[in-house]
Design a protein around this motif. Structure first.
Motif, short mmCIF file in Angstrom:
data_model
loop_
_atom_site.label_atom_id
_atom_site.label_comp_id
_atom_site.label_asym_id
_atom_site.label_seq_id
_atom_site.Cartn_x
_atom_site.Cartn_y
_atom_site.Cartn_z
N LEU A 15 -9.68 10.81 -7.18
CA LEU A 15 -9.88 11.17 -5.78
C LEU A 15 -8.90 10.43 -4.89
CD1 LEU A 15 -11.59 12.76 -3.77
CD2 LEU A 15 -13.20 10.85 -3.70
N ALA A 16 -8.65 9.16 -5.19
CA ALA A 16 -7.70 8.39 -4.39
C ALA A 16 -6.29 8.96 -4.52
CB ALA A 16 -7.73 6.93 -4.83
N LEU A 18 -5.52 12.05 -5.22
CA LEU A 18 -5.51 13.34 -4.53
C LEU A 18 -5.32 13.13 -3.02
CD1 LEU A 18 -5.93 16.40 -4.34
CD2 LEU A 18 -8.41 15.97 -4.32
N ARG A 19 -6.03 12.17 -2.47
CA ARG A 19 -5.92 11.92 -1.02
C ARG A 19 -4.51 11.45 -0.65
NH1 ARG A 19 -11.77 8.83 -0.41
NH2 ARG A 19 -13.05 10.74 -0.24
N ARG A 20 -3.91 10.62 -1.48
CA ARG A 20 -2.55 10.16 -1.20
C ARG A 20 -1.58 11.33 -1.21
NH1 ARG A 20 -3.98 5.92 -4.75
NH2 ARG A 20 -2.85 6.96 -6.46
N LYS A 22 -2.27 14.51 -0.73
CA LYS A 22 -2.53 15.36 0.44
C LYS A 22 -1.87 14.77 1.69
CE LYS A 22 -6.93 17.72 -0.43
NZ LYS A 22 -8.35 17.82 0.02
N PHE A 23 -2.02 13.47 1.87
CA PHE A 23 -1.46 12.80 3.05
C PHE A 23 0.05 12.96 3.08
CE2 PHE A 23 0.36 9.04 5.08
CZ PHE A 23 -0.23 9.13 6.34
N THR A 26 0.96 16.65 3.85
CA THR A 26 0.72 16.95 5.26
C THR A 26 1.78 16.26 6.13
OG1 THR A 26 -1.64 17.14 4.84
CG2 THR A 26 -0.96 16.87 7.13
N ARG A 387 -15.62 19.88 -5.67
CA ARG A 387 -14.98 18.57 -5.67
C ARG A 387 -14.46 18.19 -7.05
NH1 ARG A 387 -19.19 17.57 -2.05
NH2 ARG A 387 -20.54 16.73 -3.70
N GLU A 390 -11.31 20.23 -7.76
CA GLU A 390 -10.23 19.77 -6.90
C GLU A 390 -9.73 18.39 -7.35
OE1 GLU A 390 -9.19 19.48 -2.12
OE2 GLU A 390 -11.27 19.55 -2.79
N ARG A 395 -4.45 17.57 -7.22
CA ARG A 395 -3.20 16.81 -7.04
C ARG A 395 -2.00 17.64 -7.47
NH1 ARG A 395 -0.53 12.54 -10.06
NH2 ARG A 395 0.52 11.10 -8.61
N GLN A 398 -1.24 20.24 -4.86
CA GLN A 398 -0.55 19.74 -3.67
C GLN A 398 0.96 19.79 -3.83
OE1 GLN A 398 -2.07 19.05 -0.76
NE2 GLN A 398 -3.92 19.72 -1.87
#
Length: 425
Positions: A15-16, A18-20, A22-23, A26, A387, A390, A395, A398
């Protein structure tokens, strides 16, 4: 699915990441927008910025399009009710059914299953397991614990009576006279029956030396002789002569292995064996004797007593601390393991048997496995399912956004160049 499975350390790491990603994606999209705006504003002063603006514009469009495509897999972009979005949540049941069928067709097909099972040396695993003395002793204790229940089940099921009846039926079918003839033939090999004749002569010799027997014989002789002869004690003389002659004859027979009496006994035995083997009269008598013997209630009672004695002996030994049954079973299991480890042919046959049995089991159960997988997926919480998917593939998705911006920017730049070369006067 439970919440714990979604927040374990492995999933938290995914999850961490994936968030990186995405950031960063974006941020790259926002950078394209900013570059586009800046290039357009400065293009009148610096015409070459037209190329930068074209690249940034197309990269922004490509990035937005791929962002939409990726988001549409998992939810509705910006919460708008756009058709054909939130694809995974909207098709949970269809995905579950297709996933179950996919696994059944591609992973549980007979060919791949047999091939995979063929890679496993099941017999070696069995041999190694049995060869371990501690494991063999544990298995022997387990088998010994089942002995009382097994014996009780045999009694309650009527198996003992069934087996006894079948055995008696088989015994009745065996012709007794020829069998007895074969046994006697084996006994008479090397004239071993002459030992029986020797014992007979010794018995007769003891009889002739017995005072009571001689008195009876003398009385019989006295009764047969005329009274005149008895006055002269002829009975004693005759008895003495008879005993002496018989004793002398017996001594001669015992000393001479080729004595005529022994030869006569040989002929008698040979004739008796031949009559047993070929005579219908002897056969009928033997069969009647056999039937009478098998029909006696004492025989059935004897069989029952033997069974009870054997059962009690086995049960007592199975419960004993130093059980001979357990000891022999453990030794047998260890020896079976060692023999199996060294016999490649038996191991190959065993492995083939395992493959056939397990493949047949998988074939018969694979539709159930497919249904089980589909039902489990359908029961998953919709948000949790989204979730999970995803986290595992988001990742990678993305990076589609990065590729979209790059490919879109290159395409926009190419179109801008074409416009300048071919369309501008």
């Amino acid at each position: 699915m439970n919440q714990a499975s979604a927040i374990n350390p492995e999933n938290a790491e995914k999850l961490a990441a994936l968030r990186r990603t995405k950031f960063i994606a974006t941020g790259a999209l926002c950078l394209c927008v900013a570059v586009f705006i800046a290039a357009k504003l400065l293009q009148p002063r610096f015409p070459w910025l037209g190329f930068v603006a074209a690249f940034a514009e197309a990269a922004t469009i490509g990035g937005l399009a791929d962002w939409y495509a990726v988001v549409a897999l998992f939810k509705r972009p910006l919460g708008l009710p756009i058709p054909h979005t939130a694809i995974i949540p909207s098709n949970q049941e269809r995905i579950a059914d297709n996933l179950g069928r996919f696994i059944e067709v591609n992973f549980l097909a007979p060919g791949p299953v047999r091939e995979k099972l063929g890679e496993v040396d099941f017999s070696a695993l069995v041999a190694d397991w049995l060869s371990d003395r501690q494991r063999a002793e544990g298995l022997s204790r387990f088998v010994a614990r089942l002995v009382p229940q097994t014996l009780a089940a045999i009694d309650q099921s009527g198996l003992r009576g069934f087996v006894s009846e079948r055995m008696l039926e088989q015994v009745e079918k065996v012709p007794l006279a020829p069998l007895a003839a074969e046994l006697l033939s084996a006994f008479t090999d090397d004239r071993r029956h002459q030992k029986l004749f020797d014992q007979f002569t010794k018995v007769v010799g003891k009889f002739l030396s017995d005072e009571e027997a001689l008195a009876v014989m003398r009385e019989k002789i006295r009764e047969e002789l005329p009274s005149l002869f008895n006055l002269f004690r002829a009975d004693a003389y005759l008895l003495k002569k008879i005993v002496a002659s018989a004793g002398s004859l017996l001594e001669e027979v015992r000393a001479d292995q080729d004595h005529p009496m022994r030869q006569e006994f040989d002929r008698f035995v040979e004739k008796f064996i031949a009559d047993l083997r070929n005579s219908k009269t002897y056969a009928k008598r033997a069969e009647k004797l056999k039937r009478d013997f098998l029909a006696r209630p004492e025989l059935k009672a004897l069989a029952g007593d033997m069974w009870e004695s054997l059962r009690n002996l086995i049960e007592q030994d199975a419960r004993a601390e130093n059980s001979m049954i357990r000891s022999h079973l453990a030794g047998m299991f260890v020896e079976v393991g060692r023999q199996l480890a060294g016999d490649e042919k038996i191991r190959a046959d065993m492995n083939q048997g395992f493959v056939v049995a397990l493949a047949s089991f998988v074939e018969s159960q694979k539709s159930g496995v497919s249904s089980f997988i589909a039902e489990q997926v359908k029961r998953w919480d919709l948000g949790q399912l989204t979730r999970l998917i995803e986290m595992n593939i988001g990742r990678d998705l993305q990076y589609i956004r990065f590729n979209g911006m790059l490919i879109g920017g290159i395409a926009g730049l190419a179109l801008y160049v074409i416009e300048l070369v071919f369309l501008v006067n």
